[in-house]
Design a protein around this motif. Sequence first.
Motif, PDB file in Angstrom:
ATOM      1  N   ALA A  47       0.832  -1.208   0.000  1.00  0.00           N
ATOM      2  CA  ALA A  47       0.000   0.000   0.000  1.00  0.00           C
ATOM      3  C   ALA A  47       0.864   1.255   0.000  1.00  0.00           C
ATOM      4  O   ALA A  47       0.559   2.239  -0.687  1.00  0.00           O
ATOM      5  CB  ALA A  47      -0.919  -0.013   1.219  1.00  0.00           C
ATOM      6  N   ALA A  48       1.953   1.238   0.765  1.00  0.00           N
ATOM      7  CA  ALA A  48       2.837   2.404   0.818  1.00  0.00           C
ATOM      8  C   ALA A  48       3.475   2.674  -0.541  1.00  0.00           C
ATOM      9  O   ALA A  48       3.570   3.833  -0.984  1.00  0.00           O
ATOM     10  CB  ALA A  48       3.920   2.197   1.872  1.00  0.00           C
ATOM     11  N   VAL A  49       3.908   1.612  -1.226  1.00  0.00           N
ATOM     12  CA  VAL A  49       4.505   1.789  -2.557  1.00  0.00           C
ATOM     13  C   VAL A  49       3.483   2.397  -3.521  1.00  0.00           C
ATOM     14  O   VAL A  49       3.803   3.296  -4.319  1.00  0.00           O
ATOM     15  CB  VAL A  49       5.034   0.440  -3.083  1.00  0.00           C
ATOM     16  CG1 VAL A  49       5.434   0.561  -4.552  1.00  0.00           C
ATOM     17  CG2 VAL A  49       6.214  -0.027  -2.258  1.00  0.00           C
ATOM     18  N   ALA A  50       2.229   1.912  -3.445  1.00  0.00           N
ATOM     19  CA  ALA A  50       1.204   2.430  -4.347  1.00  0.00           C
ATOM     20  C   ALA A  50       0.924   3.909  -4.082  1.00  0.00           C
ATOM     21  O   ALA A  50       0.829   4.720  -5.020  1.00  0.00           O
ATOM     22  CB  ALA A  50      -0.079   1.605  -4.188  1.00  0.00           C
ATOM     23  N   VAL A  51       0.802   4.299  -2.814  1.00  0.00           N
ATOM     24  CA  VAL A  51       0.518   5.694  -2.493  1.00  0.00           C
ATOM     25  C   VAL A  51       1.709   6.581  -2.856  1.00  0.00           C
ATOM     26  O   VAL A  51       1.536   7.712  -3.360  1.00  0.00           O
ATOM     27  CB  VAL A  51       0.157   5.834  -0.996  1.00  0.00           C
ATOM     28  CG1 VAL A  51      -0.070   7.299  -0.640  1.00  0.00           C
ATOM     29  CG2 VAL A  51      -1.094   5.020  -0.679  1.00  0.00           C
ATOM     30  N   CYS A  52       2.926   6.099  -2.631  1.00  0.00           N
ATOM     31  CA  CYS A  52       4.114   6.880  -3.012  1.00  0.00           C
ATOM     32  C   CYS A  52       4.180   7.073  -4.522  1.00  0.00           C
ATOM     33  O   CYS A  52       4.532   8.160  -5.005  1.00  0.00           O
ATOM     34  CB  CYS A  52       5.380   6.180  -2.512  1.00  0.00           C
ATOM     35  SG  CYS A  52       5.599   6.223  -0.721  1.00  0.00           S
ATOM     36  N   ALA A  53       3.820   6.028  -5.288  1.00  0.00           N
ATOM     37  CA  ALA A  53       3.808   6.166  -6.749  1.00  0.00           C
ATOM     38  C   ALA A  53       2.782   7.209  -7.181  1.00  0.00           C
ATOM     39  O   ALA A  53       3.036   8.014  -8.091  1.00  0.00           O
ATOM     40  CB  ALA A  53       3.514   4.816  -7.393  1.00  0.00           C
ATOM     41  N   LEU A  54       1.619   7.222  -6.540  1.00  0.00           N
ATOM     42  CA  LEU A  54       0.611   8.240  -6.860  1.00  0.00           C
ATOM     43  C   LEU A  54       1.121   9.639  -6.535  1.00  0.00           C
ATOM     44  O   LEU A  54       0.852  10.595  -7.276  1.00  0.00           O
ATOM     45  CB  LEU A  54      -0.672   7.956  -6.079  1.00  0.00           C
ATOM     46  CG  LEU A  54      -1.486   6.734  -6.530  1.00  0.00           C
ATOM     47  CD1 LEU A  54      -2.597   6.442  -5.527  1.00  0.00           C
ATOM     48  CD2 LEU A  54      -2.066   6.954  -7.923  1.00  0.00           C
ATOM     49  N   ALA A  55       1.857   9.762  -5.446  1.00  0.00           N
ATOM     50  CA  ALA A  55       2.394  11.075  -5.084  1.00  0.00           C
ATOM     51  C   ALA A  55       3.409  11.566  -6.108  1.00  0.00           C
ATOM     52  O   ALA A  55       3.517  12.770  -6.363  1.00  0.00           O
ATOM     53  CB  ALA A  55       3.023  11.020  -3.696  1.00  0.00           C
ATOM     54  N   LEU A  56       4.149  10.642  -6.717  1.00  0.00           N
ATOM     55  CA  LEU A  56       5.160  11.040  -7.695  1.00  0.00           C
ATOM     56  C   LEU A  56       4.538  11.487  -9.017  1.00  0.00           C
ATOM     57  O   LEU A  56       5.130  12.303  -9.730  1.00  0.00           O
ATOM     58  CB  LEU A  56       6.135   9.874  -7.949  1.00  0.00           C
ATOM     59  CG  LEU A  56       7.027   9.489  -6.770  1.00  0.00           C
ATOM     60  CD1 LEU A  56       7.873   8.277  -7.128  1.00  0.00           C
ATOM     61  CD2 LEU A  56       7.932  10.652  -6.356  1.00  0.00           C
ATOM     62  N   VAL A  57       3.354  10.963  -9.358  1.00  0.00           N
ATOM     63  CA  VAL A  57       2.717  11.315 -10.637  1.00  0.00           C
ATOM     64  C   VAL A  57       1.503  12.218 -10.418  1.00  0.00           C
ATOM     65  O   VAL A  57       0.649  12.340 -11.304  1.00  0.00           O
ATOM     66  CB  VAL A  57       2.296  10.042 -11.405  1.00  0.00           C
ATOM     67  CG1 VAL A  57       3.508   9.196 -11.728  1.00  0.00           C
ATOM     68  CG2 VAL A  57       1.276   9.235 -10.606  1.00  0.00           C
ATOM     69  N   ARG A  58       1.433  12.879  -9.274  1.00  0.00           N
ATOM     70  CA  ARG A  58       0.247  13.659  -8.907  1.00  0.00           C
ATOM     71  C   ARG A  58      -0.018  14.814  -9.847  1.00  0.00           C
ATOM     72  O   ARG A  58      -1.160  15.262  -9.979  1.00  0.00           O
ATOM     73  CB  ARG A  58       0.404  14.203  -7.485  1.00  0.00           C
ATOM     74  CG  ARG A  58       1.506  15.258  -7.378  1.00  0.00           C
ATOM     75  CD  ARG A  58       1.872  15.580  -5.963  1.00  0.00           C
ATOM     76  NE  ARG A  58       2.901  16.616  -5.907  1.00  0.00           N
ATOM     77  CZ  ARG A  58       4.181  16.391  -6.095  1.00  0.00           C
ATOM     78  NH1 ARG A  58       4.604  15.144  -6.362  1.00  0.00           N
ATOM     79  NH2 ARG A  58       5.055  17.388  -6.037  1.00  0.00           N
ATOM     80  N   ARG A  59       1.006  15.364 -10.515  1.00  0.00           N
ATOM     81  CA  ARG A  59       0.809  16.562 -11.328  1.00  0.00           C
ATOM     82  C   ARG A  59      -0.097  16.303 -12.526  1.00  0.00           C
ATOM     83  O   ARG A  59      -0.689  17.235 -13.060  1.00  0.00           O
ATOM     84  CB  ARG A  59       2.157  17.113 -11.806  1.00  0.00           C
ATOM     85  CG  ARG A  59       2.994  17.728 -10.696  1.00  0.00           C
ATOM     86  CD  ARG A  59       4.226  18.408 -11.255  1.00  0.00           C
ATOM     87  NE  ARG A  59       5.001  19.064 -10.231  1.00  0.00           N
ATOM     88  CZ  ARG A  59       5.936  18.489  -9.504  1.00  0.00           C
ATOM     89  NH1 ARG A  59       6.214  17.199  -9.729  1.00  0.00           N
ATOM     90  NH2 ARG A  59       6.600  19.145  -8.581  1.00  0.00           N
TER      91      ARG A  59
END
Length: 381
Positions: A47-59
């Motif tokens: 879950a942490a990896v998935a949320v971190c990936a979303l944070a990286l592509v948030r723009r």
Amino acid sequence: MRVRIWDRLAVAATVGLAVVFLAGIGIEAVAIAQTWGARYWLAGGTAAVAVCALALVRRRHRAWAAVAGLGIAGLAVVAARVFHLPAEPGPAMALALAVLVGSAVRALPPVPAGALAAGGLAVVCGAYLAARPESGGSSGVVAQNAAAWLGAVTVGLALRLLDDRAAATAEKVRRDERLELARELHDVVTHHITGMLIQAQAARIVARKNPAQVAEPLTGIEAAGTEALRAMRRVVGLLRDAEDAPPASAGPEQLDVLVERFSRQGPPVRLSAPDESAAWPPEVTSTVYRIVREALTNVARHAPRAHGVTVTVDQNPSGVTVEVTDDAPQGPARAAHRSGYGLIGMRERVETLGGTLHAGPRPDAGWSVLATLPLRDGRSR
């Protein structure tokens, strides 16, 4: 050029954030493996990896990325409670959620930004309600999530306020530039109307003495009237914020005097410009002067180590090109300082005339301001 600089900064920030996320995930995995056992980290780690990936592509999709991140975090909180796993969100996920919530608060419209901030608070409250009293680390997890949410909202609101102030300042610069153009247009129209009156009076005199020669002053009146009407059409479009209404303005033409005055206080300037016989519309003449003046002012303010400046004004069949370059070495903060509100006003003037303005660092060293101004707007007269 300016867009490339910001793109590079964005890429560097994303890479740095990814490194922080990886470090947080690694530290969390080691800590859980030493206390609970390695298998207890798998669900929360995924879950942490998935949320971190979303944070990286948030723009790309700020709202949907934040919604998805908060949803995953909520599921992780429930799973941790039901299956007796380590409390969630962990440090890495809490940091990623802070990035998603802070980015949403800064950039999204007020209603979705407030809703996502409330969603982040709901995750914090869910973590508090799901915390097990017998687990000593649960209170720490809840505290770090609350601190991350509070920091995200605070930073997001602060950056939003700064963005709003910058946008308001830029709009004021554009409005002031339009008002300045309107004042200059008043002078242009007054000049044409005065010429029409003089030629009309001359036509009356000629008509009494030699009626056959009345055609010449009438032609001059027609040309002056057409130009005055075109200028008035421009100023009406300008005051209505019409994007396709290029304004006309009369301005100083003494580039050599401007360059000489600057050279006495700063680095030497080499000027290359057409001779005085080049006839340009008054709005083009004024804009050329103001572009050079603004560019030289920026050199004086932000490039004290420049050894020389080159001002090139060239005319071709389609328009006028103005370029101002210096040779100062690039500094770490120069790119941010050299693109101020003065250039916003110049870009507003140039684009309203149907031209383009580019400002940014040169490939080797120094800074360049390049503007193109059309001599004909394509309108029928």
